[in-house]
Enzyme design. Sequence first.
Site, PDB file in Angstrom:
ATOM      1  CB  VAL A 367      -0.604  -0.295   1.215  1.00  0.00           C
ATOM      2  CG1 VAL A 367      -2.078  -0.814   0.975  1.00  0.00           C
ATOM      3  CG2 VAL A 367      -0.344  -0.415   2.396  1.00  0.00           C
ATOM      4  CB  THR A 370       8.534   1.418   1.933  1.00  0.00           C
ATOM      5  OG1 THR A 370       8.331   0.402   2.986  1.00  0.00           O
ATOM      6  CG2 THR A 370      10.812   1.846   2.565  1.00  0.00           C
ATOM      7  CB  SER A 687     -15.115  -9.297  13.723  1.00  0.00           C
ATOM      8  OG  SER A 687     -14.356  -9.626  13.066  1.00  0.00           O
ATOM      9  CE  LYS A 730     -13.561  -6.584  10.605  1.00  0.00           C
ATOM     10  NZ  LYS A 730     -14.247  -6.463  11.796  1.00  0.00           N
TER      11      LYS A 730
END
Length: 784
Positions: A367, A370, A687, A730
């Site tokens: 994503v 770094t 969950s 989610k």
Amino acid sequence: MEERQIIPTSQVLPPKLNILPMNGTPVFPGIFSPLMIAGEREVELIEHIMTEHGFIGLVLTTTGAAENPTGDDLYRVGTVAKVVRKVNLPDGGINIFISTLKRFRVKKFIFKEHPITVAVEYLEDKNFESNEVRALTRSLISEMKQISENNPLFSEQMRLNMVNIDHPGKIADFITSILNIDRKDQQSILETLDVHERMMKVLVFIRKEQELMSIQQKIMKQINEKISKSQREYFLKEQLKAIKQELGMPVDSKSSEYQRFKEAMEKLDLDEEVRGQVEQELEKFSLMDTGSSEFIVTRNYLDTIISLPWTAAARREVDMQRAQRILDEDHYGLEDVKERILEYLAVRKLKQDSKGSILCLVGPPGVGKTSVGKSIARALNKKFFRFSVGGMRDEAEIKGHRRTYVGAMPGKIIQGLKIVKTKDPVFMIDEIDKLGVSFQGDPSSALLEVLDPEQNVAFRDHYLDLPFDISDILFITTANTLDTIPAPLLDRMEVIRLSGYINDEKVAIARRYLIPKSLARTGLKRRDVKYSKAALLEIAEGYAREAGLRNFEKALDKIHRKLARKSVLESLKLPLSIAPAQIEEYLGKPIFYEEGIKKITRPGMTLGLAWTPLGGAMLTIEAVANPGKEGFRLTGQLGNVMQESANIAYTYVRHIAGQFGVDKEFFENNQIHLHVPAGATPKDGPSAGITMASCLLSLSTNRTVKNSLAMTGELSLVGQVLPIGGLKEKVIAAKRNKIKQIIIPAQNEKDLADIPDHVKKGIEFHPVQNMEEVIDRLFSRRPG
């Protein structure tokens, strides 16, 4: 006048001789030589002989080291000698001068003990008048001249004696006596009466001596060459040293190093403690020998000290507009991260202080964690240093090794400062959630001091053992999950989450960043390949559904490599536009199909939302009822917490099932089996409580849940819906799977504000407080 008559020597020499044993080498006839007599018995023997005829027999001992030799210890052939002169010595010994006359053979021992007395037979040389003997004589003299010229041990007198000897046998005897020959070989020549044979033996020994001389000369030449070279270097170095002294320059490498260290130390901004320690080390360095091991250790230590940025960094004026522009250029989205960086810059601009800034970027792989660190350094106009601590097990990697160890070196923090040479860089510590622990220490504990703004103002590296202020460093850490980061370490960092990307974001990032980079890597130009939005969406949906962008980038690289090959080998005309129909040609069959999107097809199925270190994920929960003994079975590698949630859901649904027209015998006469695919993936967490309860209710009422509905929330035993974590990830997973409605706990409604609008677009959220509200939204109409 009376005529004189010549009497042969054999008639003058006595038939009986007293023997003087020789431990060294045999003595040959025709030699005038001194002889040292030290033993008391031998001195008495010489005194006795001098009172009689003055002749003595010289015979070699067979062993060479007999203290009191007897007749049995002697060879049978020796030399008779005339004692010409005797000189008394102060120590009680005597020095005699002898003239050796003739060979003799022992006929019989009269006395075998001291004084050894024998009857002798005098021996004459044979075969000494032939032409061959004369030729051998010349050859011997010639060879010996050659040896004597190259050997300083042969005096001029010895050369003259050899030339003046007129008898061939005596020439062979003389040469034998001066050559370095084994005593047994010399005795063999002494016993050889045939002069021709004797001279042949001596010639062999001369040849051996010449070979040894040749080897010796070769060795001496090599040694002399080395000596000459080293002497020449020595003189040149001494001259160079004198010239340097005259010019005021350092005269050797040690002085040069010392001068360099001293000049560098004077320029450093050191406090009193550090300066005192450094000056002490420098003084010790000046007294050390360059060959000692401590010299290298101290030199490396001083070199490390002068390489560090001790001087405080100059304050740079912060350009907020430039920083925001760079962040927007380098990354698409990531508004939370950009906002936090701009907050940090604003505080620094107002306070002129950067202490206390430690960020932790958490998110799935790919994503851009770094690359965010590099972008922050560029926005701040600071040096950037990155190191990974993934798998690190030794705390010395962080805090260095003590100098007492061989090969000791500073830790990563000090090494990084040596490289960037500034006191306020940006340090990125990658994979902080993957630190290990071993018998060598706990690196995460070592990081506590590094990342604590109250402690790192005087950070002590084990190697340096001096306080060094690292509070000006902006530390950025990255992790995939927070679960494995120790709580004290996590407490020191401000966590910023980087969630995964939806397809629209992936397309935008691909257009702006990934496609130009991939084209450059494969040698293509930006204008050579054009992608339609539909083609990029096809890649995202069919080949790269993960939260990050690594697989998307790999897919683009694969397409561009194939285009590069075709342009070279098949003369493919560029530019080229890539349409959705061509994607399968370049990338093969899709990894994910449309039917791969989670769907509900029958009662006993529900869609849940889960959080993983790799981003959000969809779960399909399935349940079936098998006639038989009452029971509840779970499969799908469920963890303890999730098993407890399943049991709570089963108990709750069984408790309320009667309200929805479910006969109580349904649970008594059926074994309920609940499964959470995929079976090979471990799962845990609370969950999925309302999702499993909805699945069991759907099964017991034989009603199918809405197909575009997903849910997440913890269920209590009395039907309360409790809050969960990871809502953003989610929701992104639901968006990727084209979910239209999501049931969430009411207490998580506030978290919707953190989710970008373009992600929430097209999704209807249903906050609920209890299971009753969940059931109201499960089916097209309420069961019962």
